[in-house]
Design an enzyme around this catalytic site. Structure first.
Site, mmCIF file in Angstrom:
data_model
loop_
_atom_site.group_PDB
_atom_site.id
_atom_site.type_symbol
_atom_site.label_atom_id
_atom_site.label_comp_id
_atom_site.label_asym_id
_atom_site.label_seq_id
_atom_site.Cartn_x
_atom_site.Cartn_y
_atom_site.Cartn_z
ATOM 1 N N PRO A 90 0.687 -1.003 0.228
ATOM 2 C CG PRO A 90 -1.090 -1.574 1.673
ATOM 3 C CD PRO A 90 0.147 -2.056 1.103
ATOM 4 C CB THR B 134 0.345 4.791 -5.906
ATOM 5 O OG1 THR B 134 -0.683 3.658 -7.215
ATOM 6 C CG2 THR B 134 0.269 5.867 -6.547
ATOM 7 C CE LYS C 135 -2.361 4.572 -10.272
ATOM 8 N NZ LYS C 135 -2.063 3.592 -9.412
ATOM 9 C CE LYS D 205 -0.619 5.692 -0.730
ATOM 10 N NZ LYS D 205 0.251 5.079 -2.368
#
Length: 288
Positions: free
Chosen positions: A67, A97, A173, A250
């Site tokens: 994550p 990511t 991204k 995030k």
């Protein structure tokens, strides 16, 4: 020459990617802190590792889909981390990511062990991963891309997007995710207005689709807002949406951090970053 593959992080996105490797004929080793997804992939032909280091000793190309940045650093550089087990010539693919600086930090440590790192971020979601339809956004040395080509081909039928130098995959991204979340906000507010003024939502969607203003992503996002109220307030739905919200917050925080470093203002992105609970329908007054 056949490659040995490994995968760390068997969550919502990672598990369906990893599930394609063993059936493609690769000797595959997997690792996750949760036992259930590991057992599922072992049943499909993979082997289980007890640590990232153990996995590294058994793999030439390793995908990582965890994550957050701290998790990437822990599984690569931490005690019993991946780098301590991999042999020279291996390739590490970071699907998470994360900030470009995280990719660069891992790559610097990997280079000392003659390993290559690619930021190979993924876009498309779990459903597309199951169907081999995710897009890899790749930054890093082209020699490593070619080494990892069999892995990419086994897990997606969509051509990779090569973004150039190391870190550009992560940058790409974050830019795309910023675009996505702004689209969702652009879809949510007209929907809220239409409901408030008595305009049927199917009329709004039909008009938006006919002139191209309402994209496929926006239509997909709005589908969750059409569920009955009791379904949207259920514990299962709230838990799912809260998880999506936390990831979105995030990702947007990292996009805004990049913007500050580059000296560019993102006022719309900043507002959207504070609205994710509302956009996802999460019952959390502190985030509204």
């Amino acid at each position: 020459m056949s490659i040995r593959t490994g995968f760390i992080g068997l969550g919502n996105q990672g598990k369906p990617i990893a599930s394609h490797l063993a059936p493609a004929g690769f000797e595959t080793t997997v690792y996750d802190i949760a036992s259930a997804p590991v057992e599922e992939l072992v049943a499909g032909g993979a082997k289980a590792a007890s640590t990232p280091r153990e996995l590294g000793a058994e793999a030439d190309v390793v995908g990582i889909c965890v994550p957050e940045d701290s998790h990437v650093l822990a599984v690569t550089l931490g005690e019993n981390g991946l780098l301590s087990g991999m042999k020279s010539g291996g390739v590490i693919l970071i699907h998470s990511t994360v900030l470009p600086e995280t990719i660069v930090e891992v790559a610097a440590a990997a280079a000392a062990r003659e390993l290559d790192v690619l930021d190979a971020c993924v876009t498309g979601g779990a459903g597309r991963a199951i169907n081999k339809e995710i897009t890899y956004l790749v930054g890093g040395p082209e020699r490593a891309v070619e080494k990892a080509r069999p892995y990419f081909d086994a897990t997606s039928e969509i051509a990779i997007v090569y973004a150039g130098e190391l870190g550009n995959g992560a940058k790409l991204k974050l830019c795309l995710n910023l675009m996505t979340y702004i689209q969702w906000a652009a879809a949510y507010e007209p929907m809220a207005l239409a409901r408030a003024i008595g305009l049927p939502l199917d009329v709004l969607e039909s008009a938006g689709r006919s002139n191209g203003q309402l994209t496929d992503l926006m239509t997909s996002f709005l589908a969750a807002h059409k569920l009955p109220d009791d379904a949207r307030k259920s514990d299962g739905f709230q838990d799912l949406m809260r998880g999506h919200m936390q990831i979105a917050e995030k990702d947007l925080a990292w996009a805004l951090k990049l913007a500050r470093q580059a000296g560019v203002a993102l006022p719309v992105g900043s507002l959207v970053s504070q609205s994710m609970a509302r956009l996802y329908g999460v019952d959390d007054e502190g985030r509204r």
